[in-house]
Design an enzyme around this catalytic site. Structure first.
Site, short mmCIF file in Angstrom:
data_model
loop_
_atom_site.label_atom_id
_atom_site.label_comp_id
_atom_site.label_asym_id
_atom_site.label_seq_id
_atom_site.Cartn_x
_atom_site.Cartn_y
_atom_site.Cartn_z
N HIS A 103 0.84 -1.20 0.00
CA HIS A 103 0.00 0.00 0.00
C HIS A 103 0.86 1.24 0.00
O HIS A 103 1.96 1.25 0.56
CB HIS A 103 -0.97 0.01 1.19
N HIS A 105 0.60 5.28 1.06
CA HIS A 105 -0.13 6.33 1.78
C HIS A 105 -0.09 7.60 0.94
O HIS A 105 0.97 7.98 0.42
CB HIS A 105 0.53 6.66 3.11
P1 5GP Z 1 1.71 0.70 7.41
O1 5GP Z 1 1.59 -0.78 7.21
O2 5GP Z 1 2.01 1.43 6.15
O3 5GP Z 1 2.64 1.07 8.53
O4 5GP Z 1 0.33 1.25 7.93
C1 5GP Z 1 -0.91 0.62 7.70
C2 5GP Z 1 -1.97 1.67 7.64
O5 5GP Z 1 -3.21 1.01 7.54
C3 5GP Z 1 -2.04 2.59 8.88
O6 5GP Z 1 -1.96 3.95 8.46
C4 5GP Z 1 -3.40 2.26 9.50
O7 5GP Z 1 -4.02 3.39 10.04
C5 5GP Z 1 -4.16 1.69 8.32
N1 5GP Z 1 -5.17 0.71 8.69
C6 5GP Z 1 -5.00 -0.32 9.55
N2 5GP Z 1 -6.13 -1.06 9.64
C7 5GP Z 1 -7.02 -0.47 8.81
C8 5GP Z 1 -8.37 -0.77 8.48
O8 5GP Z 1 -8.99 -1.72 8.95
N3 5GP Z 1 -8.98 0.06 7.58
C9 5GP Z 1 -8.34 1.13 7.03
N4 5GP Z 1 -9.04 1.87 6.16
N5 5GP Z 1 -7.05 1.44 7.32
C10 5GP Z 1 -6.42 0.65 8.21
#
Ligand code: 5GP
Length: 139
Positions: A103, A105
């Site tokens: 993903h 951001h």
């Molecule tokens: P990373 O893996 O890039 O550190 O962050 C994962 C991102 O996914 C975080 O910004 C978190 O807020 C988001 N996130 C985690 N669980 C969910 C979810 O169930 N729904 C959504 N829409 N975002 C999520």
């Protein structure tokens, strides 16, 4: 590096098993609002096909995702009258990754306004309003 876990939270979102505030999709990618927004309009872009992160993604997955990243970056700048946009992407736990489905951001930014700290759940009504603004900018 670990294997792809088909039960990660974004795989469940893709299968419709848990809800999300969807703002855009095409054949290969999906964009939806982050539930812990670090700026107003913080959203995520993912491929619809499985891969953990940048390290195992195919050129085709990356090409599709980056095209959508650019589309949504332009849309959030328009939707939030932003001065800039931050694009972040983390790989493996040591690299800051928490959800193991590739993903990106996308965070609209205003001059002089820092990003909020990570890990704070957003207000669902406000996130839904922000999703509508992004959809409006895409229309
Ligand atoms: P990373 O893996 O890039 O550190 O962050 C994962 C991102 O996914 C975080 O910004 C978190 O807020 C988001 N996130 C985690 N669980 C969910 C979810 O169930 N729904 C959504 N829409 N975002 C999520």
């Amino acid at each position: 590096m670990g294997d792809y876990d088909p039960d990660n939270i974004f795989a469940k979102i893709l299968r419709g098993e848990i809800p999300c505030s969807r703002v855009y999709e095409d054949n290969d990618t999906l964009a939806f609002m982050d539930i812990m927004p670090r700026s107003d309009g913080h959203l995520l872009v993912i491929p619809k096909t499985p891969c953990r992160n940048l390290l195992d993604a195919s050129p085709e997955q990356l090409a599709a995702v980056m095209s959508t990243v650019q589309k949504l970056a332009k849309a959030v700048v328009k939707a939030f009258d932003a001065d800039g946009v931050t694009v972040q992407q983390f790989n493996e736990a040591a690299g800051g990754q928490e959800v193991f489905h590739l993903h990106f951001h996308i965070l609209p930014r205003q001059e002089g306004v820092p990003m909020r700290p990570p890990g704070n759940m957003g207000d669902f009504d406000l996130i839904a309003q922000h999703a509508e603004r992004v959809k409006g900018a895409l229309a």
